[in-house]
Design a protein around this motif. Structure first.
Motif, mmCIF file in Angstrom:
data_model
loop_
_atom_site.group_PDB
_atom_site.id
_atom_site.type_symbol
_atom_site.label_atom_id
_atom_site.label_comp_id
_atom_site.label_asym_id
_atom_site.label_seq_id
_atom_site.Cartn_x
_atom_site.Cartn_y
_atom_site.Cartn_z
ATOM 1 N N ASP A 99 0.524 -1.596 0.239
ATOM 2 C CA ASP A 99 0.097 0.254 -0.354
ATOM 3 C C ASP A 99 0.942 1.231 -0.310
ATOM 4 N N THR A 102 1.120 7.196 4.202
ATOM 5 C CA THR A 102 0.718 7.661 4.436
ATOM 6 C C THR A 102 1.188 8.971 5.364
ATOM 7 N N TYR B 33 5.198 3.509 -7.328
ATOM 8 C CA TYR B 33 4.390 4.566 -6.582
ATOM 9 C C TYR B 33 4.049 5.789 -7.193
ATOM 10 N N TYR B 35 3.286 9.501 -6.076
ATOM 11 C CA TYR B 35 2.636 10.651 -4.923
ATOM 12 C C TYR B 35 2.803 11.702 -5.361
ATOM 13 N N GLU B 44 1.399 12.646 -0.927
ATOM 14 C CA GLU B 44 0.459 11.857 -0.664
ATOM 15 C C GLU B 44 0.145 11.551 -1.840
ATOM 16 N N THR B 47 -1.447 6.080 -6.413
ATOM 17 C CA THR B 47 -1.299 5.155 -6.905
ATOM 18 C C THR B 47 -0.343 4.223 -7.314
ATOM 19 N N GLU B 56 -3.802 0.283 -7.457
ATOM 20 C CA GLU B 56 -4.598 1.185 -6.677
ATOM 21 C C GLU B 56 -4.499 2.172 -6.237
ATOM 22 N N LYS B 57 -5.748 3.215 -6.874
ATOM 23 C CA LYS B 57 -5.758 4.435 -6.933
ATOM 24 C C LYS B 57 -5.960 4.926 -6.248
ATOM 25 N N SER B 58 -6.047 6.570 -5.441
ATOM 26 C CA SER B 58 -6.801 7.230 -4.377
ATOM 27 C C SER B 58 -7.635 7.944 -5.393
ATOM 28 N N ARG B 59 -8.104 8.591 -4.314
ATOM 29 C CA ARG B 59 -9.562 9.437 -4.432
ATOM 30 C C ARG B 59 -8.941 11.202 -5.717
#
Lengths: 113, 115
Positions: A99, A102, B33, B35, B44, B47, B56-59
């Motif tokens: 993942d 954050t 990745y 950011y 932040e 993806t 995976e994709k962030s909103r």
């Protein structure tokens, strides 16, 4: 991922140990504590991680309290090149760490000559 | 130098233009990745790819953003119809799949300024 709280900034004299605290009171049993740092105009750099035991590598030491609600990153002999923003990140290791991380706002550590 | 390279390092564009950034990960790393980092904030997540698959994709990744990793090696991030709010540092990171924790290695970033 559990939330972390870090001081906004800290100063440390060159040659002294820099101790950077991080609170993660909502950490769950399968979550690791990671530390990254970001020197100005560079991408973040991995420093160290741990689950519950204290860890040490060539860059730093990580001390995790017994209840795992807080931790401290220790740079034993800080140099001017250690001036950077230090990020404490808590995350589970499910999926082999696939993942995205954050990041919060981190602690801006300034090493004074 | 972590071994992750990004190109270009800086990009200035006018609002409404399309831009594309490239990331070359460490060669044996199958995970990649993207950011985004704005001034005074931490990076932040946008993806993530495992090999050529975008898993995976962030909103945060709006419809104007698209990322590809066609052969599981380098990746591109395209922003269409750029807006001033897209001005940021775009960071790429890579890691190797394996048991346990995977350290992410970051590139130097591409700084985008939208006028």
């Amino acid at each position: 991922d559990a939330k972390t709280t870090q001081p906004t900034s800290m100063d440390c004299a060159e040659g002294r140990a820099a101790n950077l605290p991080c609170n993660h009171s909502t950490i769950s049993g399968n979550e690791y504590v990671y530390w990254y740092r970001q020197i100005h105009s560079q991408g973040p750099q991995y420093i160290i991680h741990g689950l519950k035991n204290n860890e040490t590598n060539e860059m730093a030491s990580l001390i995790i309290t017994e209840d795992r609600k807080s931790s401290t990153l220790i740079l034993p002999h800080a140099t001017l090149r250690d001036t950077a923003v230090y990020y404490c990140i808590v995350r589970a290791n499910s999926g082999g760490g696939a993942d995205g991380l954050t990041f919060g706002k981190g602690t801006h550590l300034i090493i004074q000559p | 130098d972590t071994g992750v390279s990004q190109d270009p390092r800086h990009k200035i564009t006018k609002r409404g233009q399309n831009v594309t950034f490239r990331c070359d990960p460490i060669s044996e790393h199958n995970r990649l990745y993207w950011y985004r980092q704005t001034l005074g904030q931490g990076p932040e997540f946008l993806t993530y790819f495992q090999n050529e698959a975008q898993l995976e994709k962030s909103r945060l990744l709006s419809d104007r953003f698209s990322a590809e990793r066609p052969k599981g090696s380098f990746s591109t991030l395209e922003i269409q119809r750029t807006e001033q709010g897209d001005s940021a540092m775009y960071l790429c990171a890579s890691s190797r799949q394996g048991a346990g924790v995977n350290e992410q290695f970051f590139g130097p970033g591409t700084r985008l300024t939208v006028l």
